[in-house]
Design an enzyme around this catalytic site. Sequence first.
Site, PDB file in Angstrom:
ATOM      1  N   GLU A   1      -1.250   0.842  -5.571  1.00 50.57           N
ATOM      2  CA  GLU A   1      -0.631  -0.365  -5.180  1.00 50.57           C
ATOM      3  C   GLU A   1      -0.016  -1.436  -5.959  1.00 50.57           C
ATOM      4  OE1 GLU A   1      -3.923  -1.838  -2.503  1.00 50.57           O
ATOM      5  OE2 GLU A   1      -4.496   0.179  -1.972  1.00 50.57           O
TER       6      GLU A   1
ATOM      7  N   ASP B   1     -11.765   3.319  -6.904  1.00 52.53           N
ATOM      8  CA  ASP B   1     -11.281   2.348  -6.199  1.00 52.53           C
ATOM      9  C   ASP B   1     -11.351   1.136  -7.419  1.00 52.53           C
ATOM     10  OD1 ASP B   1     -10.626   0.395  -4.661  1.00 52.53           O
ATOM     11  OD2 ASP B   1     -12.218   0.346  -3.270  1.00 52.53           O
TER      12      ASP B   1
ATOM     13  N   HIS C   1       0.873  -1.180  -0.050  1.00 57.32           N
ATOM     14  CA  HIS C   1       0.017   0.083   0.008  1.00 57.32           C
ATOM     15  C   HIS C   1       0.718   1.346  -0.257  1.00 57.32           C
ATOM     16  CE1 HIS C   1      -3.173  -2.523   0.833  1.00 57.32           C
ATOM     17  NE2 HIS C   1      -3.924  -1.710   0.966  1.00 57.32           N
TER      18      HIS C   1
END
Length: 203
Positions: free
Chosen positions: A178, A119, A75
Amino acid sequence: AHASDPTAPAHGLVRLHAWDVLSSERNGDDVVVQLGYSVDALELVYELRFGNQLKLSFTAVNTSAASKTCELALHTYFDLQDATTAQVKGLEKVGYLDQLTKTIMPATGSPIVFDRETDSIYFGKVDEILVDDVARGRVVKVRPTNSETTVVWNPWIAKSQRMADFGDDEYQRMCCVETARIGTNKLVLEAGQKQTISVSIGL
């Protein structure tokens, strides 16, 4: 992490535990730290190399006699001068899963911009991703190895306000890119097998 288990903690198990410091040393101009943790017959080593670039390596070894699967993600959060003018480049040819709508989307052919909650999980191998902080005049190079999955995230306005550990206006100054092995690209380890996922980050 176990994506199929709704009771599992968000972002997996190992982030909730203290890791052992295996080593910490200077290597040339770099400082190298190795952390270790064991869980479910997996021996994990996380190496952080601080130097002209930041290099992160996550190694998993299956010590059992049976195959194991696991998901993992490094992350990495990036500070931005202005998220509304920033662009993430390098994923233009990669299809993705929009986690907000649970919809598989085709490659867009365009850089990623932030003007709403984002997302997305991009499934495909890329050699380099650029986080172009246009307002600051800075480009960060993200170079993943053995990844094949990239998650891009910004919570935007409403979710920022719902998150207790995130400032209400911090969405304006960040994005998350990520390096990962999740979903259909999760890590599969045969008995005794070792695999490493890594990323280098630099200007």
